[in-house]
Design a protein around this motif. Structure first.
Motif, PDB file in Angstrom:
ATOM      1  N   GLN A   4       0.814  -1.306   0.069  1.00  0.00           N
ATOM      2  CA  GLN A   4       0.203   0.173  -0.039  1.00  0.00           C
ATOM      3  C   GLN A   4       0.963   1.153   0.440  1.00  0.00           C
ATOM      4  O   GLN A   4       1.989   1.222   0.701  1.00  0.00           O
ATOM      5  N   TYR A  14      -0.298  15.961   7.320  1.00  0.00           N
ATOM      6  CA  TYR A  14      -1.795  15.490   7.202  1.00  0.00           C
ATOM      7  C   TYR A  14      -3.274  16.231   7.212  1.00  0.00           C
ATOM      8  O   TYR A  14      -3.938  16.837   7.204  1.00  0.00           O
ATOM      9  N   MET A  42      -9.285   2.630   8.179  1.00  0.00           N
ATOM     10  CA  MET A  42      -8.240   3.376   7.378  1.00  0.00           C
ATOM     11  C   MET A  42      -8.743   5.015   7.690  1.00  0.00           C
ATOM     12  O   MET A  42      -8.741   5.848   6.933  1.00  0.00           O
ATOM     13  N   ALA A  43      -8.505   4.709   8.713  1.00  0.00           N
ATOM     14  CA  ALA A  43      -9.000   5.528   9.825  1.00  0.00           C
ATOM     15  C   ALA A  43      -7.767   7.130   9.903  1.00  0.00           C
ATOM     16  O   ALA A  43      -8.173   7.688  10.344  1.00  0.00           O
ATOM     17  N   GLY A  44      -7.341   6.670   9.014  1.00  0.00           N
ATOM     18  CA  GLY A  44      -5.567   7.591   9.060  1.00  0.00           C
ATOM     19  C   GLY A  44      -5.833   8.445  10.206  1.00  0.00           C
ATOM     20  O   GLY A  44      -5.477   7.859  11.865  1.00  0.00           O
ATOM     21  N   VAL A  64      -3.610   1.042   8.583  1.00  0.00           N
ATOM     22  CA  VAL A  64      -2.441   0.536   8.204  1.00  0.00           C
ATOM     23  C   VAL A  64      -0.538   1.111   8.535  1.00  0.00           C
ATOM     24  O   VAL A  64       0.389   0.577   8.924  1.00  0.00           O
ATOM     25  N   PHE A 106     -13.980   8.480   3.059  1.00  0.00           N
ATOM     26  CA  PHE A 106     -13.052   9.662   2.681  1.00  0.00           C
ATOM     27  C   PHE A 106     -12.220   8.770   0.971  1.00  0.00           C
ATOM     28  O   PHE A 106     -10.926   8.865   0.907  1.00  0.00           O
ATOM     29  N   LEU A 112      -7.544   0.598  -2.462  1.00  0.00           N
ATOM     30  CA  LEU A 112      -7.364  -1.079  -2.770  1.00  0.00           C
ATOM     31  C   LEU A 112      -7.697  -1.137  -4.010  1.00  0.00           C
ATOM     32  O   LEU A 112      -8.405  -1.069  -5.224  1.00  0.00           O
TER      33      LEU A 112
HETATM   34  C1  LIG Z   1      -6.869   9.445   2.443  1.00  0.00           C
HETATM   35  S1  LIG Z   1      -6.120   8.366   3.869  1.00  0.00           S
HETATM   36  C2  LIG Z   1      -8.036   9.013   4.701  1.00  0.00           C
HETATM   37  C3  LIG Z   1      -7.722   8.759   6.336  1.00  0.00           C
HETATM   38  C4  LIG Z   1      -8.599   9.487   6.843  1.00  0.00           C
HETATM   39  N1  LIG Z   1     -10.122   8.394   6.984  1.00  0.00           N
HETATM   40  C5  LIG Z   1      -9.550  10.845   6.594  1.00  0.00           C
HETATM   41  O1  LIG Z   1     -10.747  10.277   6.052  1.00  0.00           O
HETATM   42  O2  LIG Z   1      -8.842  12.088   6.974  1.00  0.00           O
HETATM   43  C6  LIG Z   1      -6.783   7.032   3.501  1.00  0.00           C
HETATM   44  C7  LIG Z   1      -6.243   6.105   4.828  1.00  0.00           C
HETATM   45  O3  LIG Z   1      -6.073   4.813   4.306  1.00  0.00           O
HETATM   46  C8  LIG Z   1      -4.563   4.148   5.195  1.00  0.00           C
HETATM   47  N2  LIG Z   1      -4.320   2.655   4.293  1.00  0.00           N
HETATM   48  C9  LIG Z   1      -4.018   2.766   3.088  1.00  0.00           C
HETATM   49  N3  LIG Z   1      -4.383   1.542   2.092  1.00  0.00           N
HETATM   50  C10 LIG Z   1      -4.449   0.560   3.681  1.00  0.00           C
HETATM   51  C11 LIG Z   1      -5.224  -0.453   3.917  1.00  0.00           C
HETATM   52  N4  LIG Z   1      -4.262  -1.675   2.811  1.00  0.00           N
HETATM   53  N5  LIG Z   1      -5.620  -1.117   5.156  1.00  0.00           N
HETATM   54  C12 LIG Z   1      -5.490   0.058   5.959  1.00  0.00           C
HETATM   55  N6  LIG Z   1      -5.361   1.133   6.586  1.00  0.00           N
HETATM   56  C13 LIG Z   1      -4.823   1.294   5.135  1.00  0.00           C
HETATM   57  C14 LIG Z   1      -3.471   4.744   4.516  1.00  0.00           C
HETATM   58  O4  LIG Z   1      -2.944   4.899   5.393  1.00  0.00           O
HETATM   59  C15 LIG Z   1      -4.508   6.414   5.033  1.00  0.00           C
HETATM   60  O5  LIG Z   1      -4.188   6.635   6.389  1.00  0.00           O
END
Ligand SMILES: C[S@@+](CC[C@H](N)C(=O)[O-])C[C@H]1O[C@@H](n2cnc3c(N)ncnc32)[C@H](O)[C@@H]1O
Length: 259
Positions: A4, A14, A42-44, A64, A106, A112
């Protein structure tokens, strides 16, 4: 498993360049209605998590990236209670289940980039969500989103970082139309109070534009029924030509066993 995109190097920035709040009220209303456990995937950095936690303290946040989760946990320092944080990939969730609602805000599901990864994630969601439980998955509307994937570099913004320093963010979006695969090249530049460039970081993100029919089919194959498809966070129904988003609400109709 495909790697990823890493948000680690930009985790500290961020919250400076992502100040969106257009979806907060929507998710709060959905999370408030839920009497059971809620999973935010994917809470960031927890752009939404702090407010969601106020609406329902039975909240687990998954990402992740350890660096992104570190920023998230910083938002609860000094609080008596905090959401459970889990550093994990959505394709292999180390969770036992019992969630009544899972949300993927978001448009992050689009990161994916293969159908197999998307399928694995929805299968995992099917496993951890209770029967009749719901998943809210947000996606770009391909028709609208492809308009800004034109290969042009755009200045997304300039943001103060304190002590006279400034962050500049330039973004170039492009699309391989056959594969539906988009690339977003993001250049982060930090300037000091004298206007001198002191740091530069390049981030390459890949995401897919998922067609309405494809997602509906994937949901059905992974044991979900579509209960709602909105086109915006104000509750407007989805309109293919004009809606900014596809906001899917799925309900678990059957358990999926095996791969
Ligand atoms: C665009 S950010 C969105 C963060 C948050 N949800 C927001 O609304 O600001 C995408 C997030 O997805 C996480 N991410 C990407 N691929 C992932 C995966 N396969 N499993 C878990 N998290 C993942 C990234 O680390 C990142 O924090």
């Amino acid at each position: 498993m495909p790697r990823q995109a890493s948000y680690g190097p930009v985790a500290a920035f961020y919250d400076t360049y992502v100040q969106a709040d257009f979806d907060v009220e929507f998710f709060c209303s959905r999370v408030s209605c839920c009497t059971g456990s809620v999973l935010e995937l994917m809470a960031g950095t927890g752009r939404l998590s702090r407010t969601l936690f106020e609406c329902n303290p039975d909240l687990t946040c998954v990402d992740v990236s350890q660096e992104m989760l570190r920023v998230l946990s910083g938002k609860f320092v000094g609080h008596r209670r905090a959401p459970a944080l889990v550093c994990a990939d959505v394709r292999t969730l180390p969770l036992r289940g019992g969630y009544e609602l899972a949300i993927i805000p978001f448009n992050s599901f689009a990161e994916l980039t293969s159908v197999e990864e998307q399928r694995q994630s929805l299968m995992e969601l099917n496993r951890v969500v209770v029967g009749g439980g719901r998943v809210i998955c947000t996606l770009h509307n391909p028709e609208v989103r492809r308009g800004s994937l034109d290969g042009q570099e755009r200045l997304l913004g300039r943001y103060p970082l304190g002590q006279g320093r400034e962050l500049e963010l330039l973004v170039t979006g492009s699309l391989d139309p056959d594969a539906g695969l988009a690339r977003s090249r993001q250049v982060f530049r930090v300037y000091d109070s004298e206007g001198e460039l002191v740091d530069e970081h390049l981030q390459e993100l890949r995401f897919v534009l998922i067609l309405e029919e494809s997602f509906a089919e994937l949901a059905a194959h992974t044991g979900f029924e579509v209960v709602e498809l909105l086109g915006d966070y104000n509750g407007a129904p989805y309109a293919r030509e004009t809606s900014p988003f596809m906001i899917w609400t799925l309900e678990k109709v059957r358990g999926i066993t095996g791969g």
